[in-house]
Design a protein around this motif. Structure first.
Motif, PDB file in Angstrom:
ATOM      1  N   VAL A 151       0.837  -1.200   0.000  1.00  0.00           N
ATOM      2  CA  VAL A 151       0.000   0.000   0.000  1.00  0.00           C
ATOM      3  C   VAL A 151       0.873   1.252   0.000  1.00  0.00           C
ATOM      4  CG1 VAL A 151      -1.753   1.293   1.258  1.00  0.00           C
ATOM      5  CG2 VAL A 151      -1.860  -1.204   1.196  1.00  0.00           C
ATOM      6  N   CYS A 152       0.667   2.110  -1.026  1.00  0.00           N
ATOM      7  CA  CYS A 152       1.499   3.320  -1.178  1.00  0.00           C
ATOM      8  C   CYS A 152       2.974   2.955  -1.012  1.00  0.00           C
ATOM      9  CB  CYS A 152       1.085   4.391  -0.179  1.00  0.00           C
ATOM     10  SG  CYS A 152      -0.594   5.008  -0.407  1.00  0.00           S
ATOM     11  N   GLY A 153       3.406   1.936  -1.734  1.00  0.00           N
ATOM     12  CA  GLY A 153       4.663   1.253  -1.439  1.00  0.00           C
ATOM     13  C   GLY A 153       5.913   1.822  -2.043  1.00  0.00           C
ATOM     14  N   HIS A 154       5.818   2.890  -2.857  1.00  0.00           N
ATOM     15  CA  HIS A 154       7.022   3.463  -3.468  1.00  0.00           C
ATOM     16  C   HIS A 154       7.853   2.378  -4.148  1.00  0.00           C
ATOM     17  CE1 HIS A 154       6.285   7.379  -1.547  1.00  0.00           C
ATOM     18  NE2 HIS A 154       5.892   6.677  -0.508  1.00  0.00           N
ATOM     19  N   ASP A 155       7.158   1.551  -4.922  1.00  0.00           N
ATOM     20  CA  ASP A 155       7.760   0.471  -5.726  1.00  0.00           C
ATOM     21  C   ASP A 155       8.239  -0.727  -4.907  1.00  0.00           C
ATOM     22  OD1 ASP A 155       7.292   1.665  -8.171  1.00  0.00           O
ATOM     23  OD2 ASP A 155       9.274   2.578  -8.304  1.00  0.00           O
ATOM     24  N   LYS A 156       7.994  -0.752  -3.617  1.00  0.00           N
ATOM     25  CA  LYS A 156       8.451  -1.872  -2.794  1.00  0.00           C
ATOM     26  C   LYS A 156       7.341  -2.897  -2.631  1.00  0.00           C
ATOM     27  CE  LYS A 156      11.820   0.814  -0.167  1.00  0.00           C
ATOM     28  NZ  LYS A 156      12.241   1.280   1.186  1.00  0.00           N
ATOM     29  N   ASP A 157       7.700  -4.162  -2.789  1.00  0.00           N
ATOM     30  CA  ASP A 157       6.752  -5.253  -2.596  1.00  0.00           C
ATOM     31  C   ASP A 157       6.531  -5.476  -1.098  1.00  0.00           C
ATOM     32  OD1 ASP A 157       5.026  -7.275  -3.324  1.00  0.00           O
ATOM     33  OD2 ASP A 157       6.484  -8.305  -4.593  1.00  0.00           O
ATOM     34  N   ASN A 185      -3.052  -0.906  -5.050  1.00  0.00           N
ATOM     35  CA  ASN A 185      -3.224   0.018  -3.916  1.00  0.00           C
ATOM     36  C   ASN A 185      -2.173   1.127  -3.887  1.00  0.00           C
ATOM     37  OD1 ASN A 185      -4.409  -2.770  -2.252  1.00  0.00           O
ATOM     38  ND2 ASN A 185      -5.642  -0.909  -2.340  1.00  0.00           N
ATOM     39  N   SER A 186      -2.013   1.791  -5.036  1.00  0.00           N
ATOM     40  CA  SER A 186      -1.151   2.987  -5.124  1.00  0.00           C
ATOM     41  C   SER A 186       0.329   2.686  -4.916  1.00  0.00           C
ATOM     42  CB  SER A 186      -1.605   4.054  -4.120  1.00  0.00           C
ATOM     43  OG  SER A 186      -2.871   4.564  -4.444  1.00  0.00           O
ATOM     44  N   CYS A 187       0.772   1.514  -5.313  1.00  0.00           N
ATOM     45  CA  CYS A 187       2.143   1.100  -4.986  1.00  0.00           C
ATOM     46  C   CYS A 187       3.222   1.702  -5.885  1.00  0.00           C
ATOM     47  CB  CYS A 187       2.262  -0.427  -5.058  1.00  0.00           C
ATOM     48  SG  CYS A 187       3.915  -1.048  -4.645  1.00  0.00           S
ATOM     49  N   TYR A 188       2.963   1.849  -7.203  1.00  0.00           N
ATOM     50  CA  TYR A 188       4.064   1.916  -8.152  1.00  0.00           C
ATOM     51  C   TYR A 188       4.227   3.275  -8.845  1.00  0.00           C
ATOM     52  CZ  TYR A 188       3.460  -3.186  -7.853  1.00  0.00           C
ATOM     53  OH  TYR A 188       3.331  -4.476  -7.411  1.00  0.00           O
ATOM     54  N   THR A 189       5.480   3.565  -9.217  1.00  0.00           N
ATOM     55  CA  THR A 189       5.750   4.594 -10.213  1.00  0.00           C
ATOM     56  C   THR A 189       5.364   4.026 -11.581  1.00  0.00           C
ATOM     57  OG1 THR A 189       8.001   3.784 -10.524  1.00  0.00           O
ATOM     58  CG2 THR A 189       7.676   5.534  -8.879  1.00  0.00           C
ATOM     59  N   PRO A 190       5.187   4.873 -12.600  1.00  0.00           N
ATOM     60  CA  PRO A 190       4.795   4.342 -13.910  1.00  0.00           C
ATOM     61  C   PRO A 190       5.754   3.282 -14.449  1.00  0.00           C
ATOM     62  CG  PRO A 190       4.449   6.706 -13.860  1.00  0.00           C
ATOM     63  CD  PRO A 190       5.153   6.351 -12.580  1.00  0.00           C
ATOM     64  N   LYS A 191       7.058   3.512 -14.337  1.00  0.00           N
ATOM     65  CA  LYS A 191       8.029   2.547 -14.885  1.00  0.00           C
ATOM     66  C   LYS A 191       7.829   1.173 -14.248  1.00  0.00           C
ATOM     67  CE  LYS A 191      13.035   1.880 -15.532  1.00  0.00           C
ATOM     68  NZ  LYS A 191      13.140   0.591 -14.834  1.00  0.00           N
ATOM     69  N   ARG A 192       7.749   1.124 -12.930  1.00  0.00           N
ATOM     70  CA  ARG A 192       7.599  -0.159 -12.252  1.00  0.00           C
ATOM     71  C   ARG A 192       6.213  -0.748 -12.497  1.00  0.00           C
ATOM     72  NH1 ARG A 192       9.207  -4.950 -11.424  1.00  0.00           N
ATOM     73  NH2 ARG A 192       8.670  -5.867  -9.400  1.00  0.00           N
ATOM     74  N   ALA A 193       5.194   0.090 -12.555  1.00  0.00           N
ATOM     75  CA  ALA A 193       3.844  -0.406 -12.817  1.00  0.00           C
ATOM     76  C   ALA A 193       3.761  -1.079 -14.179  1.00  0.00           C
ATOM     77  CB  ALA A 193       2.841   0.744 -12.731  1.00  0.00           C
ATOM     78  N   PRO A 213      -0.045   5.842  -7.283  1.00  0.00           N
ATOM     79  CA  PRO A 213      -0.752   6.658  -6.300  1.00  0.00           C
ATOM     80  C   PRO A 213      -1.984   7.291  -6.933  1.00  0.00           C
ATOM     81  CG  PRO A 213       1.606   6.994  -6.084  1.00  0.00           C
ATOM     82  CD  PRO A 213       1.412   6.124  -7.289  1.00  0.00           C
ATOM     83  N   TYR A 214      -3.142   7.108  -6.322  1.00  0.00           N
ATOM     84  CA  TYR A 214      -4.396   7.440  -7.011  1.00  0.00           C
ATOM     85  C   TYR A 214      -4.501   8.918  -7.365  1.00  0.00           C
ATOM     86  CZ  TYR A 214      -6.313   9.298  -2.600  1.00  0.00           C
ATOM     87  OH  TYR A 214      -6.547  10.029  -1.466  1.00  0.00           O
ATOM     88  N   TRP A 215      -3.775   9.771  -6.655  1.00  0.00           N
ATOM     89  CA  TRP A 215      -3.845  11.200  -6.936  1.00  0.00           C
ATOM     90  C   TRP A 215      -2.979  11.597  -8.130  1.00  0.00           C
ATOM     91  CZ3 TRP A 215      -1.963   8.765  -2.629  1.00  0.00           C
ATOM     92  CH2 TRP A 215      -0.579   8.784  -2.437  1.00  0.00           C
ATOM     93  N   GLU A 216      -2.109  10.707  -8.578  1.00  0.00           N
ATOM     94  CA  GLU A 216      -1.248  10.977  -9.729  1.00  0.00           C
ATOM     95  C   GLU A 216      -1.929  10.459 -11.001  1.00  0.00           C
ATOM     96  OE1 GLU A 216       1.284  12.804  -9.676  1.00  0.00           O
ATOM     97  OE2 GLU A 216       2.268  12.675  -7.713  1.00  0.00           O
ATOM     98  N   LEU A 217      -2.916  11.193 -11.471  1.00  0.00           N
ATOM     99  CA  LEU A 217      -3.710  10.717 -12.603  1.00  0.00           C
ATOM    100  C   LEU A 217      -2.871  10.559 -13.867  1.00  0.00           C
ATOM    101  CD1 LEU A 217      -7.049  12.713 -12.185  1.00  0.00           C
ATOM    102  CD2 LEU A 217      -6.498  10.398 -11.404  1.00  0.00           C
ATOM    103  N   GLU A 218      -1.929  11.460 -14.078  1.00  0.00           N
ATOM    104  CA  GLU A 218      -1.102  11.356 -15.285  1.00  0.00           C
ATOM    105  C   GLU A 218      -0.222  10.108 -15.248  1.00  0.00           C
ATOM    106  OE1 GLU A 218      -2.711  15.321 -15.134  1.00  0.00           O
ATOM    107  OE2 GLU A 218      -1.596  14.165 -13.628  1.00  0.00           O
TER     108      GLU A 218
END
Length: 362
Positions: A151-157, A185-193, A213-218
């Motif tokens: 959750v909101c994991g900044h790319d961390k599993d 659940n808002s975990c990833y940056t675009p590259k990792r996602a 992150p759900y607030w980062e629509l772009e």
């Protein structure tokens, strides 16, 4: 027919709302779960003064006027509290017209497919695979959703390589004929996602929820553009301009308004209609077995762009037990949309006796 009183029966997790008109008719609704005692207080203090004495059948205009009247307090808690009033008014209207809410909004009270929704990240891939295959055999689920990343994991599993192990293990266990959905659940940056999305596509996953992150629509739009599978999201968002922007930039393929978070059925259907215009489907967020799943079943039985499944939690939650009847049950992967007038359920009197009580009167 005027709103005479609003009663709430609350604990920290959940708040039931009873609206009574000046001629004694009643309807039941529910605020959003979680910190529901706070939402109940918001309902009495900031919403009740603007709706008591107003026409109980003018649901759309009451919702709009209340949000305008509380414009100094925009955001989640107003909408979570407003849901309690709004859903109670739909129940009231259904009882007056002797129709289910699903029928009121143009649908039929049939059985609807559900996906078994796992809420766990503390479970090993082996244990998750085992329990999902057993639930498939026992209840006939045709789809499951599992949790990847953190959750909101900044790319961390959740722990190293859990996602890479979990997804193929679950796919093997449930078989290719069962649809597989995942939630980031808002975990990833675009590259990792996008990297995770490729893994998901290789394993036949059809739905990637809230990858960024759900607030980062772009960011989410970038992921959606890069992947072939459907990207879903929006459960946290309660403001319609945010939804318009999300849809306009193609951030998601599937919209997921939560009826309890967004302010009620009326506003959730507005989101579904926005999505329909652009060819997107709608699968409301309903991650617990309180009335939010009842609300979602009624909505999905009526909207034209309903997705393939309603979310149905597979987790035992003590705070939703003995809350209402009849209970929702899965049979052959489907749940019956309640067909009695209104929401088609009765709140358990014993549950009400144990709750904290508040009343606002005209």
């Amino acid at each position: 027919m005027k709103i005479r009183q609003i009663e709430t029966y609350s604990n920290r997790q959940i708040s039931m709302v009873n609206v009574t008109t000046d001629n004694g008719l009643k309807g039941w609704g529910q605020t959003s779960p979680y910190n529901a005692d706070i939402s109940s207080t918001v309902l009495h203090r900031q919403i009740a003064p603007y709706v008591l004495g107003k026409d109980a059948l003018e649901i759309d205009s009451l919702v709009d006027s209340t949000l305008e009247a509380t414009y100094k307090f925009p955001g989640s808690y107003i909408c979570r509290a407003l849901t309690g009033l709004e859903t109670a008014l739909w129940d009231l209207r259904g009882k007056i017209e002797d129709k289910s809410v699903c029928q009121l909004i143009g649908g039929t009270s049939h059985s609807f497919p559900v996906y078994g929704s796992s809420m766990r990240r503390d479970i090993t891939p082996e244990a998750e695979s085992d329990r999902l295959s057993k639930l498939r055999d026992q209840y006939g689920y045709g789809a499951f959703k599992i949790r990847v990343g953190s959750v909101c994991g900044h790319d961390k599993d959740q722990w190293e390589n859990r996602t890479e192990t979990l997804v193929p293990a679950v796919r093997r266990a449930i078989g290719d004929e069962v649809s597989l959905l995942v939630d980031g659940n808002s975990c990833y940056t675009p590259k990792r996602a996008i990297e995770v999305g490729r893994l998901l596509e290789d394993n036949g996953v059809c739905h990637f929820e809230e990858p960024c992150p759900y607030w980062e629509l772009e960011w989410t739009a970038e992921v959606s553009s890069a992947l072939d599978l459907d990207v879903a999201g929006g459960e946290q968002d309660c403001w319609l301009p945010t939804w318009r922007r999300m849809i306009d930039i193609d951030a998601v393929d599937i919209v997921q308004p939560d009826i309890c978070y967004i302010g009620g059925l009326t506003r959730a259907m507005q989101v579904a209609k926005m999505a329909q215009v652009t060819g997107k489907s709608c699968v409301p967020h309903s991650a617990n077995l309180s009335l939010v799943t009842v609300f979602s079943l009624h909505m999905m039985g009526a909207i034209e762009n309903a997705g393939d499944y309603v979310e149905f939690s597979i987790e035992p939650t003590a705070w939703t037990e003995n809350l209402f009847s009849p209970i929702l049950t899965v049979q052959d992967g489907n749940v019956k949309i309640p067909s009695a007038p209104g929401w088609g359920i009765e709140i358990n009197p014993q549950w009400l006796e144990k709750a904290d009580y508040q009343i606002s009167e005209a």
